[in-house]
Design a protein around this motif. Structure first.
Motif, PDB file in Angstrom:
ATOM      1  N   GLU A 141      -8.681  13.481   8.034  1.00  0.00           N
ATOM      2  CA  GLU A 141      -9.256  14.237   6.663  1.00  0.00           C
ATOM      3  C   GLU A 141     -10.545  14.573   6.391  1.00  0.00           C
ATOM      4  N   LYS A 142     -11.584  13.734   6.688  1.00  0.00           N
ATOM      5  CA  LYS A 142     -13.088  13.954   6.887  1.00  0.00           C
ATOM      6  C   LYS A 142     -13.571  15.237   7.546  1.00  0.00           C
ATOM      7  N   HIS A 202     -12.562  18.686   6.447  1.00  0.00           N
ATOM      8  CA  HIS A 202     -13.810  19.135   5.279  1.00  0.00           C
ATOM      9  C   HIS A 202     -14.613  19.456   6.467  1.00  0.00           C
ATOM     10  N   GLU A 242      -0.713  16.308   3.046  1.00  0.00           N
ATOM     11  CA  GLU A 242      -0.738  15.654   1.904  1.00  0.00           C
ATOM     12  C   GLU A 242      -1.844  15.072   1.551  1.00  0.00           C
ATOM     13  N   MET A 243      -3.178  15.764   2.349  1.00  0.00           N
ATOM     14  CA  MET A 243      -4.962  14.907   2.526  1.00  0.00           C
ATOM     15  C   MET A 243      -5.070  15.926   0.884  1.00  0.00           C
ATOM     16  N   ASP A 244      -6.539  15.462   0.591  1.00  0.00           N
ATOM     17  CA  ASP A 244      -7.310  16.055  -0.062  1.00  0.00           C
ATOM     18  C   ASP A 244      -7.745  16.848   1.019  1.00  0.00           C
ATOM     19  N   LEU A 245      -7.218  18.660   1.164  1.00  0.00           N
ATOM     20  CA  LEU A 245      -7.637  19.322   1.603  1.00  0.00           C
ATOM     21  C   LEU A 245      -8.677  20.608   0.862  1.00  0.00           C
ATOM     22  N   PRO A 246     -10.011  21.064   2.048  1.00  0.00           N
ATOM     23  CA  PRO A 246     -10.621  21.717   1.745  1.00  0.00           C
ATOM     24  C   PRO A 246     -10.185  23.274   1.291  1.00  0.00           C
ATOM     25  N   LYS A 303       1.682   9.970   5.450  1.00  0.00           N
ATOM     26  CA  LYS A 303       1.642  11.164   4.605  1.00  0.00           C
ATOM     27  C   LYS A 303       2.654  11.674   4.489  1.00  0.00           C
ATOM     28  N   LYS A 345      -7.837   8.929   7.899  1.00  0.00           N
ATOM     29  CA  LYS A 345      -9.104   9.194   6.629  1.00  0.00           C
ATOM     30  C   LYS A 345      -9.817   9.609   7.768  1.00  0.00           C
ATOM     31  N   ASP A 403      -4.921  26.823  -2.882  1.00  0.00           N
ATOM     32  CA  ASP A 403      -5.693  25.466  -2.646  1.00  0.00           C
ATOM     33  C   ASP A 403      -3.839  24.488  -2.894  1.00  0.00           C
ATOM     34  N   LEU A 404      -2.598  24.874  -3.181  1.00  0.00           N
ATOM     35  CA  LEU A 404      -1.811  23.883  -3.608  1.00  0.00           C
ATOM     36  C   LEU A 404      -1.329  24.240  -2.184  1.00  0.00           C
TER      37      LEU A 404
END
Length: 606
Positions: free
Chosen positions: A78-79, A82, A101-105, A525, A75, A503-504
């Motif tokens: 990931e922050k 960003h 597998e993170m929510d990446l920019p 992950k 976590k 993006d993906l």
């Protein structure tokens, strides 16, 4: 024209700005955490300042987050990604596939050399995953790079200078196994720089107290033209632990070499703006180096390691001709100065150092006489005068600008157009008094405007369309010049186009169904990523294991059989290729296994 990037290291903000000023098209710098050099993390504030500085030159800043991550760090990592994206970071250099597998920019991703980018199949997999750039393994030869380039379209980066890891990058567990400090976590204890005995299977000592795994430093400065021709887009200098003087010297040297190649090969050009003007002649030998090697670029060569010392030798400068009571006579073509540090190997091949206290012609008065050896080759590993020159030199990289002055209807307009075609303009409106002497007035205007001061610009040309010439005070001209250059900088930064990664992330089929601990999977992950890529069985990463007995802790192309003339492929020897040798230190014995088909040596913890 194809842009070729010179990529330099940055320990901190100061060295990063120096790398830009001395010719780097891009720099790579450690994030506050999770970089492969744990000792040189940087604050977000400093990284932001470096990004703003670099972007004025259309140079880029890449952030290293190339360690493996534990579950409790995901976590936070990931922050941080960003935060770095919001600062304008141009790319993220990663090793851990869990990051994917993170929510990446939509930040550009580079596959670190720590992902061991050696095999074509592996590189093709990473390209399909979605990496924008792959940093190739240092062990690759010119022919292997050509093959990779012919079978991929992803951007390729390659090391051209600096320290060499003897192990395949990302595959070294020696440090963690012996000290608990993981190289894959940025904490390498550099076991490869230590002394070892080499023994055969019967305990016979083949070499004693030697730095058997300590490689010389990489230097491919003579191969730049061939490297560029292969399709490599970025030439990388190693050294995120090096000081600012090293960065100034090495970066400006490779800038000069690359520009020389571009003069002959007009299809290539530099990847950023501006011209450097150092007040010294860059010289690779005059800053830290362990001796140089081209490694495997032209195929396997002898003496890629220095068994006698892991320390810097510097530049070879001559020999000790004779030894007197309080001085010695040197045979050299170089000037020696008070404060120079000299070194040499004694009769036992041990590196010894002396400090120069006085010089009278060829007579050198050192701080220590007892260690001297007549006939010894001398190296200068601390060039006192060169070090002072590097420290004093604070060159600023300059972008060429043309000025154009226009005067109509009591309005003076100053236009600025830089070498990239970017333009800005500012105006000064007032009731101007007309100058009586037209030529003198124009000359005064030009003299004032050409002073670019501490800006990043150099004024190359000033033109005007004057019929009548206004009289303008010097302070008004200075303000006009400052304002137009400030506006030009703003427009340059706005015009700097960042390319964003897709993006993906995709999940192509991984080449194998099983992944050993060498896959470096230490978080959930990363497991998720590989399972999505068809991997069925995943062994826990080395750092999560407790029993290392029988584990391979290093895999290297540096072969001690070859170095000691026992290679079955090259000499007629009765030794069987798979007969083990052993490294021995004061704590452990390590088995050496030889995989001759791949020309690899493995170190196994017994």
């Amino acid at each position: 024209m194809k842009q070729i990037e010179l990529l330099a290291p940055a320990k901190n903000l100061e060295t990063g700005m120096a790398a830009i000023n001395y010719g780097a098209d891009a720099v790579y710098i450690g994030a506050p955490k999770f970089g492969a050099r744990a000792a040189v993390g940087n604050t977000l504030e400093d990284i932001g300042k470096l990004i703003k500085y670099a972007h004025r030159y259309w140079a880029k800043v890449f952030i290293t987050m190339n360690t493996i991550l534990y579950d409790n760090e995901l976590k936070e990592a990931e922050k941080l990604i960003h935060d770095l994206y919001k600062l304008g970071a141009d790319a993220l250099i990663v090793q851990d596939m869990g990051i994917l597998e993170m929510d990446l920019p939509p930040i550009e991703l580079h596959a670190s050399t720590q992902t061991h980018n050696f095999d074509l199949e592996r590189i093709q997999f990473l390209e399909k995953v979605g990496f924008k750039r792959i940093i190739l393994a240092r062990e690759l030869s010119l022919e292997q790079i050509k093959e990779i380039r012919a079978n991929t379209s992803v951007d390729l980066e390659y090391f051209v200078n600096g320290a060499l890891c003897v192990c395949l990058s990302g595959q070294c567990y020696f440090s963690h196994a012996t000290t608990g400090r993981s190289a894959n976590r940025g904490e390498c204890s550099q076991a490869c720089r230590m002394k070892y005995d080499l023994q055969d299977e019967n305990g016979n000592v083949l070499a004693k107290d030697k730095h058997l795994l300590s490689l010389k430093d990489l230097n491919l400065s003579n191969e730049i033209s061939d490297i560029v021709d292969t399709g490599i887009c970025s030439l990388k200098i190693e050294g995120r632990l090096k000081d600012i003087s090293y960065i100034k010297n090495i970066t400006s040297y490779y800038r000069k070499e690359l520009d020389s190649v571009f003069e002959k090969k007009r299809e290539f050009t530099k990847a950023s703006s501006g011209t450097i003007d150092p007040k010294f002649d860059p010289d690779l030998d005059r800053t830290f180096n362990r001796g140089y090697t081209s490694y495997f670029f032209t195929g396997r060569i002898p003496e890629i390691a220095n068994f006698h010392t892991p320390k810097s030798l510097g530049k070879e400068i001559g020999k000790i001709v004779s030894i007197r009571k309080d001085h010695f006579i040197i045979d050299t073509k170089y000037d020696i100065h008070n404060g120079d540090g000299l070194c040499f190997f004694n009769k036992n091949k041990l590196l010894k150092g002396i400090l120069v206290n006085g010089v009278k012609g060829k007579q050198i008065f050192p701080n220590e006489m007892s260690m001297l050896v007549e006939g010894a080759t001398l190296y200068r590993n601390n060039d006192h005068e060169f070090a002072k020159t590097l420290k004093r030199d604070n060159s600023i990289r300059r972008i060429s600008v043309d000025f154009y002055l226009e005067f109509t209807n009591d309005t003076l307009t100053l236009f600025a157009t830089d070498e990239d075609g970017i333009s800005a303009s500012v105006q000064l409106q007032q009731d101007f008094e007309l100058a009586r002497n037209r030529d003198m007035a124009i000359s005064n205007l030009q003299k004032q405007l050409v002073k670019s001061g501490g800006s990043i610009y150099s004024i190359s040309n000033i033109e005007d369309n004057f019929t009548d010439v206004p009289f303008v005070q010097a302070k008004q001209l200075n303000e006009l010049r400052r304002n137009v250059l400030d506006r030009l900088t703003e427009i340059r930064i706005e015009a700097f186009q960042k390319t964003e990664n897709q993006d993906l992330i995709s999940h192509p089929q991984y080449p194998t169904k099983n992944l050993t601990y060498m896959g470096n999977v230490v978080n959930c992950k990363a497991e998720e990523f590989y399972h999505k890529c068809g991997v069925e069985k995943i062994e826990k990463g080395f750092e999560l294991q407790s029993n290392y007995t029988g584990k391979t802790i290093m895999t290297t192309k540096h072969c001690l059989r070859h170095e000691f003339g026992m290679c079955k492929k090259e000499v007629n020897t009765d030794a069987k290729p798979n007969t083990p040798l052993y490294l021995v230190d004061n704590k452990n014995r390590y088995k050496l296994e030889f995989h001759c088909q791949r020309c690899e040596m493995k170190i196994v913890l017994e």
